[in-house]
Design a protein around this motif. Structure first.
Motif, short mmCIF file in Angstrom:
data_model
loop_
_atom_site.label_atom_id
_atom_site.label_comp_id
_atom_site.label_asym_id
_atom_site.label_seq_id
_atom_site.Cartn_x
_atom_site.Cartn_y
_atom_site.Cartn_z
N HIS A 115 25.04 6.74 -44.68
CA HIS A 115 25.39 6.86 -43.27
C HIS A 115 24.90 5.65 -42.49
O HIS A 115 24.00 4.93 -42.90
N GLU A 116 25.54 5.42 -41.36
CA GLU A 116 25.20 4.32 -40.46
C GLU A 116 25.28 2.96 -41.17
O GLU A 116 24.50 2.05 -40.91
N SER A 141 30.20 7.95 -42.06
CA SER A 141 29.66 8.07 -40.70
C SER A 141 29.09 6.74 -40.19
O SER A 141 27.89 6.52 -40.23
N GLN A 154 27.88 4.17 -37.26
CA GLN A 154 27.17 4.45 -36.02
C GLN A 154 27.78 3.65 -34.88
O GLN A 154 27.89 2.44 -34.94
N ASP A 204 27.16 3.33 -30.80
CA ASP A 204 26.33 3.71 -29.65
C ASP A 204 26.97 3.32 -28.33
O ASP A 204 26.95 4.08 -27.37
N ASP A 248 27.97 8.70 -36.16
CA ASP A 248 26.63 8.87 -35.63
C ASP A 248 26.58 8.15 -34.28
O ASP A 248 27.10 7.04 -34.14
N SER A 249 25.96 8.78 -33.29
CA SER A 249 26.00 8.23 -31.94
C SER A 249 24.65 8.42 -31.25
O SER A 249 24.28 9.54 -30.89
N TYR A 250 23.94 7.33 -31.10
CA TYR A 250 22.69 7.34 -30.33
C TYR A 250 22.91 6.52 -29.06
O TYR A 250 22.38 5.43 -28.89
N THR A 275 23.46 12.85 -33.57
CA THR A 275 23.33 12.37 -32.21
C THR A 275 22.07 12.94 -31.57
O THR A 275 21.36 13.74 -32.16
#
Length: 393
Positions: free
Chosen positions: A198-199, A242, A244, A246, A270-272, A303
């Motif tokens: 991921h990411e 996934s 990322q 942002d 993925d979302s920060y 997230t």
């Protein structure tokens, strides 16, 4: 139960206690659709789950929380507990776990692997959906997931017969053994949405953009899918990618180092993004559009804001309705998964991303829960029986 069709959701606005944003009007959808899994030999129940991930997207999104059943803010490995449940009275619809300590050199020392199995079985018994990531240690250097000091690790994994290749295959063998023996109370294999690497858009992991070329990452992804499904006869995994995102990004960013339609089942993100809800709304809109284009279900696979705090560092009392529900409502995605609540019984830090009973946003989370657009454990349809109008090859 608050599981509604889209029509019922719209009608419910007039009497809902939650001040929900208006759902945009949608064109009628084609009721018949054919989807394709990366594994042509996927089990019947895995195909059924996949069909429901697709069908559910037009109804609302499932709420998920990483490690929610294993530990919480002030408890550890206590059966039946959940920080989410202790706020709203219901379990998450999606239970997220990490398979790394089952796979890598920590497999004999981890104190939670038995609890990972136990909680997966408990979640499945309630009809919930299980997803798994893998923060694997670096098989070449011996460092952790964030050891990006050697840019040849994936190249070495892909070199047949190399020490790292042999070692990594043993790690995949352990995963195969685990999921091939993960059966429900009826002896049926439990499907897992598996989210490896991921990411990969970021540089911090040993499989990420700093340590791999585009071709290496794509070959690594395909090697993993092929080895598990063909060599190890694993047929209960749904493979999720996934990247990322942002900030605001184009839909092409979701396709960064895309392994090919035939190797990806689920499009995650993925979302920060902090409190940049415009970015979340824009990226989720693109995610939903790509889902329809590719005929693959999608969702926000990770997230949250550490400490659930606002831009002033204060507990964000309206976080759930303003920063998660508002930008996502009306967009066709199947799930939103918050990162974990670290076990911290002295309340000494802020490493938590989900709800817990002592936080200022707890009341707002109840409003979030009561929304007709959010789906929790008790709202779920039968996710393990084939959805009407969906065929999965």
């Amino acid at each position: 139960m608050k599981y509604f069709s889209l029509l019922a959701i719209i009608i419910a606005f007039s009497c809902s206690p939650v001040d929900e944003p208006e759902i945009p009007q949608k064109e009628p959808e084609n009721q018949e659709v054919t989807l394709t899994l990366a594994d042509p030999n996927a089990t019947e129940i895995t195909r059924a789950l996949y069909s429901n991930l697709w069908r559910l997207q037009s109804e609302g999104f499932m709420f998920g929380h990483h490690d929610d059943l294993i530990y919480g803010r002030d408890w550890y490995a206590e059966a039946g507990r959940s920080d989410t449940k202790e706020v709203c009275g219901d379990y998450p619809a999606v239970f997220s776990v990490d398979f790394a300590e089952i796979m890598d050199d920590r497999h004999e020392t981890s104190d939670l692997n038995d609890d990972r199995r136990r909680t997966i079985l408990e979640a499945r018994a309630r009809g919930e959906v299980i997803t798994a990531c893998a923060h694997l240690n670096n098989p070449l250097t011996g460092g952790d997931s964030w050891d990006n000091s050697n840019v040849t690790v994936v190249k070495e994994i892909l070199t047949s017969g190399s020490e790292t290749n042999i070692k990594y295959k043993v790690w995949l063998d352990r995963l195969a053994d685990f999921v091939n023996n993960l059966k429900d109370e009826n002896g049926v294999l439990i499907p897992i949405i598996f989210r490896p690497y991921h990411e990969h858009t970021q540089g911090w992991s040993w499989w990420g953009s700093q340590c791999t070329t585009q071709d290496e990452f794509i070959d690594f992804w395909r090697f993993t899918v092929n080895y598990l499904t063909q060599d190890k006869n694993v047929h209960n995994l749904i493979f999720a990618i996934s990247p990322q995102l942002d900030g605001v990004a184009s839909s092409q960013r979701l396709l960064y180092r895309w392994p090919g339609d035939e190797y990806v089942d689920f499009i995650g993100m993925d979302s920060y993004h902090g409190t940049n809800t415009d970015a979340l709304a824009s990226n989720v809109k693109n995610l939903a559009a790509l889902s329809k284009e590719k005929l693959k279900p999608c969702g926000v696979t990770e997230t949250g804001i550490e400490g659930v705090r606002d831009n002033n560092g204060q507990e964000y009392a309206k976080y759930w309705t303003q920063e998660i529900l508002t930008p996502i409502i009306g967009k066709d995605i199947s799930l939103v998964v918050m990162w974990r609540n670290k076990y911290d019984p002295q309340y000494g830090g802020y490493h938590y991303y989900g709800p817990w009973a002592g936080h200022a946003s707890a009341d707002d989370f109840v409003d979030f829960y009561e929304s007709s657009f959010t789906i929790f454990s008790q709202d779920l349809p039968d996710m393990y029986t084939m959805a009407t109008g969906v065929t999965v090859n």
